[in-house]
Each structure stands twice: as C-alpha cells, then as structure tokens.
Scaffold this active site. Structure first.
Site, PDB file in Angstrom:
ATOM      1  N   ILE A  30       3.495  -7.210   5.631  1.00  0.00           N
ATOM      2  CA  ILE A  30       3.259  -8.342   6.963  1.00  0.00           C
ATOM      3  C   ILE A  30       5.165  -8.979   7.169  1.00  0.00           C
ATOM      4  O   ILE A  30       5.817 -10.266   7.722  1.00  0.00           O
ATOM      5  CB  ILE A  30       2.111  -8.957   7.254  1.00  0.00           C
ATOM      6  CG1 ILE A  30       2.264  -8.945   8.682  1.00  0.00           C
ATOM      7  CG2 ILE A  30       2.192 -10.637   6.227  1.00  0.00           C
ATOM      8  CD1 ILE A  30       1.719  -8.243   9.244  1.00  0.00           C
ATOM      9  N   HIS A  93      -2.162  -4.390  -6.090  1.00  0.00           N
ATOM     10  CA  HIS A  93      -1.290  -3.564  -5.029  1.00  0.00           C
ATOM     11  C   HIS A  93       0.529  -3.975  -6.034  1.00  0.00           C
ATOM     12  O   HIS A  93       0.483  -4.693  -7.135  1.00  0.00           O
ATOM     13  CB  HIS A  93      -0.970  -4.597  -4.215  1.00  0.00           C
ATOM     14  CG  HIS A  93      -1.166  -6.006  -3.966  1.00  0.00           C
ATOM     15  ND1 HIS A  93      -1.758  -6.790  -4.037  1.00  0.00           N
ATOM     16  CD2 HIS A  93       0.490  -6.729  -4.108  1.00  0.00           C
ATOM     17  CE1 HIS A  93      -1.611  -8.134  -3.976  1.00  0.00           C
ATOM     18  NE2 HIS A  93      -0.014  -7.689  -4.155  1.00  0.00           N
TER      19      HIS A  93
HETATM   20  P1  AMP Z   1       1.069 -10.923  -4.094  1.00  0.00           P
HETATM   21  O1  AMP Z   1      -0.527 -11.284  -3.973  1.00  0.00           O
HETATM   22  O2  AMP Z   1       1.924 -12.210  -4.709  1.00  0.00           O
HETATM   23  O3  AMP Z   1       2.409  -9.480  -4.956  1.00  0.00           O
HETATM   24  O4  AMP Z   1       1.950 -10.962  -1.937  1.00  0.00           O
HETATM   25  C1  AMP Z   1       0.222 -10.140  -1.475  1.00  0.00           C
HETATM   26  C2  AMP Z   1       1.600  -9.999  -0.385  1.00  0.00           C
HETATM   27  O5  AMP Z   1       0.765  -9.710   0.971  1.00  0.00           O
HETATM   28  C3  AMP Z   1       2.822 -10.551   0.174  1.00  0.00           C
HETATM   29  O6  AMP Z   1       3.591  -9.764   0.293  1.00  0.00           O
HETATM   30  C4  AMP Z   1       1.721 -10.785   1.620  1.00  0.00           C
HETATM   31  O7  AMP Z   1       3.304 -11.048   2.978  1.00  0.00           O
HETATM   32  C5  AMP Z   1       1.306  -9.596   2.337  1.00  0.00           C
HETATM   33  N1  AMP Z   1       0.566  -9.779   3.143  1.00  0.00           N
HETATM   34  C6  AMP Z   1      -0.571 -10.734   2.824  1.00  0.00           C
HETATM   35  N2  AMP Z   1      -1.419 -10.409   4.010  1.00  0.00           N
HETATM   36  C7  AMP Z   1      -0.905  -9.036   4.667  1.00  0.00           C
HETATM   37  C8  AMP Z   1      -1.332  -8.379   5.594  1.00  0.00           C
HETATM   38  N3  AMP Z   1      -2.422  -9.135   6.531  1.00  0.00           N
HETATM   39  N4  AMP Z   1      -1.002  -7.430   5.942  1.00  0.00           N
HETATM   40  C9  AMP Z   1       0.522  -7.386   5.148  1.00  0.00           C
HETATM   41  N5  AMP Z   1       0.823  -7.258   4.592  1.00  0.00           N
HETATM   42  C10 AMP Z   1       0.223  -9.129   3.789  1.00  0.00           C
END
Ligand code: AMP
Length: 135
Positions: A30, A93
C-alpha cells in the site's frame, strides 16, 4: 487476533491482489518504495519468515519467483529486488521491488500513489503473473 495480512487474504480488508494459490498470496504494498512493490505471503499465519517449515519457505520462494518474473515483464526494470524486513506486520512476507538503482530499495522512501494508478499497475502485473502461473 488475525493479522492485517490474514484479513487481506480472507477478503475482510481490500487489497490490490496480484495472485494466489492454495498456500500463498501476492498483493501490492500500500506504500510502495517503487511502483509495483509487491508483497508475497504464506496464507498460514506465521510471524517470522524463518519460522516457516522448510517446505513452506521453499514454496513461498518458488511462488515469489513466478510473481517476480511477471513483475519484471509488467514493470520494465533492471532487476527485481527482494527484501525481508517484517518489523511492521507480524505475518511472514517477502518484498519484491522493481529496481534500477540501489536507491529504489530505500525503505525510508515509502510513497502513496493515487488509487487509479495502483489499480492500473495491479492489472498490468496481474496479467503478466497469471501467464507465469498458468492461471
Ligand atoms: P515490514 O513488516 O516492515 O516488512 O513492512 C510491512 C509492509 O506492509 C510495509 O511496506 C507496508 O507498507 C505494508 N502494508 C501494511 N499494511 C498494508 C495493507 N493494508 N496493504 C498493503 N500493504 C500493507
């Protein structure tokens, strides 16, 4: 409590979905650090990537490889960069990011693109990834 990614996988929270199979799911980040920034997750909720079983981990990487192949076709770039962070969302992820320079992997440079642009990027990538997955 279900993670935000489990809620995305179940459809409770909307996303720009790229692909899924029985065990894995891919969707646009996002707040992309570069257009096309995609997240690939296992459907089973496991917080830490390296706590996945060996089999799940290899399966996730193979699924990510197909997504990366389609992503590279849809978003021309030098490489697809791969990163694992996981400090924000406790659901394992992989980040896949179209890159031309090292700076394109700068996680302090998160963007917010208009919905229309996200939707059109998503459609382009999805079409290319569908071909790779034989969907
Ligand atoms: P990290 O856990 O540090 O690898 O980062 C989590 C990633 O998830 C970040 O880049 C956020 O921008 C992304 N993120 C968080 N919520 C959402 C969502 N609802 N949809 C898509 N991406 C998301």
């Amino acid at each position: 409590m279900a993670t935000i990614f489990s809620k995305i996988i179940s459809g409770e929270i909307p996303c720009y979905k790229i692909a899924e199979d029985e065990r894995y799911f891919a969707f646009l980040d996002i707040n992309p650090v570069a257009p096309g920034h995609t997240l690939v997750v296992p459907k089973r909720e496991v917080s830490y990537l390296f706590d996945l079983t060996d089999e799940e981990y290899v399966g996730l990487e193979l699924f990510a490889k197909r997504v990366a192949e389609g992503l590279r076709e849809a978003m021309p770039c030098k490489r697809i960069g791969e990163a694992v962070i996981g400090l924000e969302v406790p659901h394992a992820h992989i980040h896949l990011i179209p890159i031309n320079t090292e700076r394109d992997m700068d996680f302090s440079n998160k963007q917010s693109l208009p919905g229309e642009q996200m939707a059109s990027i998503c459609a382009r990538i999805k079409e290319a990834v569908d071909k790779k997955l034989g969907a």
